[in-house]
Write a protein that holds these residues in place. Structure first.
Motif, short mmCIF file in Angstrom:
data_model
loop_
_atom_site.label_atom_id
_atom_site.label_comp_id
_atom_site.label_asym_id
_atom_site.label_seq_id
_atom_site.Cartn_x
_atom_site.Cartn_y
_atom_site.Cartn_z
N LEU A 149 0.85 -1.19 0.00
CA LEU A 149 0.00 0.00 0.00
C LEU A 149 0.89 1.24 0.00
O LEU A 149 2.05 1.18 0.40
CB LEU A 149 -0.93 0.00 1.22
CG LEU A 149 -1.87 -1.20 1.36
CD1 LEU A 149 -2.63 -1.13 2.68
CD2 LEU A 149 -2.85 -1.27 0.18
N VAL A 150 0.31 2.38 -0.41
CA VAL A 150 1.11 3.59 -0.56
C VAL A 150 0.30 4.82 -0.13
O VAL A 150 -0.93 4.83 -0.21
CB VAL A 150 1.57 3.75 -2.04
CG1 VAL A 150 0.36 3.87 -2.97
CG2 VAL A 150 2.52 4.93 -2.21
N ARG A 151 1.00 5.85 0.34
CA ARG A 151 0.38 7.15 0.56
C ARG A 151 1.36 8.24 0.16
O ARG A 151 2.58 8.09 0.30
CB ARG A 151 -0.08 7.33 2.01
CG ARG A 151 1.01 7.42 3.05
CD ARG A 151 0.41 7.54 4.45
NE ARG A 151 1.43 7.56 5.49
CZ ARG A 151 1.99 8.67 5.98
NH1 ARG A 151 1.61 9.86 5.53
NH2 ARG A 151 2.90 8.60 6.92
N ASN A 152 0.83 9.33 -0.37
CA ASN A 152 1.63 10.47 -0.82
C ASN A 152 1.78 11.44 0.34
O ASN A 152 0.84 12.16 0.71
CB ASN A 152 0.97 11.15 -2.03
CG ASN A 152 1.87 12.20 -2.66
OD1 ASN A 152 2.63 12.88 -1.98
ND2 ASN A 152 1.75 12.34 -3.98
N VAL A 153 2.98 11.46 0.96
CA VAL A 153 3.23 12.30 2.12
C VAL A 153 3.18 13.78 1.73
O VAL A 153 2.60 14.61 2.45
CB VAL A 153 4.59 11.95 2.75
CG1 VAL A 153 4.89 12.89 3.93
CG2 VAL A 153 4.62 10.49 3.19
N THR A 154 3.73 14.12 0.61
CA THR A 154 3.77 15.52 0.15
C THR A 154 2.37 16.07 -0.05
O THR A 154 2.08 17.24 0.28
CB THR A 154 4.56 15.64 -1.16
OG1 THR A 154 5.88 15.11 -0.96
CG2 THR A 154 4.66 17.08 -1.62
N ALA A 155 1.46 15.25 -0.54
CA ALA A 155 0.08 15.68 -0.79
C ALA A 155 -0.77 15.67 0.47
O ALA A 155 -1.96 16.01 0.43
CB ALA A 155 -0.55 14.79 -1.86
N GLY A 156 -0.19 15.27 1.60
CA GLY A 156 -0.93 15.28 2.86
C GLY A 156 -1.79 14.07 3.10
O GLY A 156 -2.65 14.09 3.99
N GLU A 157 -1.59 13.00 2.34
CA GLU A 157 -2.42 11.80 2.53
C GLU A 157 -2.04 11.12 3.85
O GLU A 157 -0.86 10.98 4.18
CB GLU A 157 -2.22 10.84 1.36
CG GLU A 157 -2.76 11.36 0.04
CD GLU A 157 -2.53 10.40 -1.11
OE1 GLU A 157 -3.08 10.64 -2.20
OE2 GLU A 157 -1.78 9.41 -0.93
N THR A 158 -3.04 10.70 4.60
CA THR A 158 -2.81 10.02 5.88
C THR A 158 -3.20 8.55 5.85
O THR A 158 -2.83 7.79 6.75
CB THR A 158 -3.61 10.72 7.00
OG1 THR A 158 -5.01 10.71 6.64
CG2 THR A 158 -3.13 12.15 7.18
N GLU A 159 -3.95 8.13 4.85
CA GLU A 159 -4.38 6.74 4.73
C GLU A 159 -3.63 6.05 3.60
O GLU A 159 -3.38 6.63 2.54
CB GLU A 159 -5.89 6.66 4.47
CG GLU A 159 -6.75 7.17 5.61
CD GLU A 159 -8.23 6.96 5.34
OE1 GLU A 159 -8.56 6.38 4.27
OE2 GLU A 159 -9.04 7.35 6.18
N PHE A 160 -3.28 4.80 3.84
CA PHE A 160 -2.63 4.00 2.80
C PHE A 160 -3.68 3.44 1.85
O PHE A 160 -4.79 3.07 2.28
CB PHE A 160 -1.84 2.83 3.44
CG PHE A 160 -0.60 3.27 4.15
CD1 PHE A 160 0.58 3.44 3.45
CD2 PHE A 160 -0.62 3.51 5.52
CE1 PHE A 160 1.74 3.84 4.11
CE2 PHE A 160 0.53 3.90 6.18
CZ PHE A 160 1.71 4.08 5.47
#
Length: 245
Positions: free
Chosen positions: A209-220
């Motif tokens: 699973l992945v989340r975009n830290v730069t875009a502010g995503e908190t859920e994988f």
């Protein structure tokens, strides 16, 4: 590279009560003595004798047979038939040729009366094969346990040809956890032996699973959108607690 009178074994643990299929290639160049794929319940430091014993069998040429790996089953890849001792039985069946066979390191026979002759290892489903030709040969081993009958069956193919099945008691390996790996050894001769894996035994079934830290995503999640220079966080999960990363 195994020079004269050496032995080696590489191992990893697994559960003998669960099915598996493993795929690999073997390579040998030189005269002797060969390789094995071995399942064993003795422990992570288990090691047999060198020479024709292939790192798993015992002292074949001594008056007392000892120093072998216990609670084990080996698939033997033997390019050098020792017709006088360890391979005398299989040489009688196949002639002086390389062979693949199932062998129990604790099972040996004798050519003499009342066990007083030369010892040999008992070979099951011996299969004639040319393997010390400096070429890679494909091997597929499938293990199918049946806990209701307390038995397990191993099947082996070599270069796409069926070597055969061999059934043993699950209790032969001790408890449910066993060690598996490869052994190789030399005696008076030397050889190059190698193994290349394409499918490991009971490898973990990982989910990414992945989340975009730069875009502010908190859920994988399964996927995300991104721009050049974005930072990501990856999460790998496995259904088995011991394999989680």
């Amino acid at each position: 590279l195994l020079s004269r009178r050496q032995r080696q074994m590489c191992i990893r643990d697994s559960n003998i009560n669960k099915p598996f299929q493993t795929k690999f290639y073997i390579y040998m160049a030189g005269d002797a003595d060969g390789l094995t794929f071995t399942l064993q319940g003795q422990g992570p430091t288990a090691l047999g004798q060198n020479g024709e014993s292939l790192g798993v069998y015992g002292t074949i040429r001594n008056s007392t047979y000892s120093g072998y790996i216990r609670n084990a089953l080996s698939v033997e890849f033997d390019p050098y038939p020792n017709a006088d001792y360890s391979d005398s039985q299989v040489v009688n069946q196949l002639g002086r040729s390389g062979h693949v066979a199932y062998v129990h390191p604790d099972e040996y026979g004798s050519t003499g009366f009342f066990g007083g002759g030369k010892k040999y290892m008992k070979h099951y489903s011996p299969f004639k094969a040319n393997m010390n030709d400096a070429k890679w040969h494909s091997v597929v081993i499938t293990w199918t346990p049946n806990t209701s009958t307390g038995q397990g069956t191993m099947n082996t193919t070599f270069d796409g040809q069926n070597v055969g099945d061999h059934t043993v008691k699950l209790s032969q390996f001790g408890n449910g956890n066993v060690y598996w790996g490869f052994s190789g050894s030399t005696g008076a001769e030397s050889m190059i032996g190698a193994v290349a894996y394409t499918e490991v035994i009971q490898q973990p079934n990982l989910t990414k699973l992945v989340r975009n830290v730069t875009a502010g995503e908190t859920e994988f999640k399964d996927s995300t959108t991104a721009k050049v220079g974005d930072t990501f966080c990856l999460l790998y999960t496995s259904p088995s607690p011991r394999d989680r990363t």
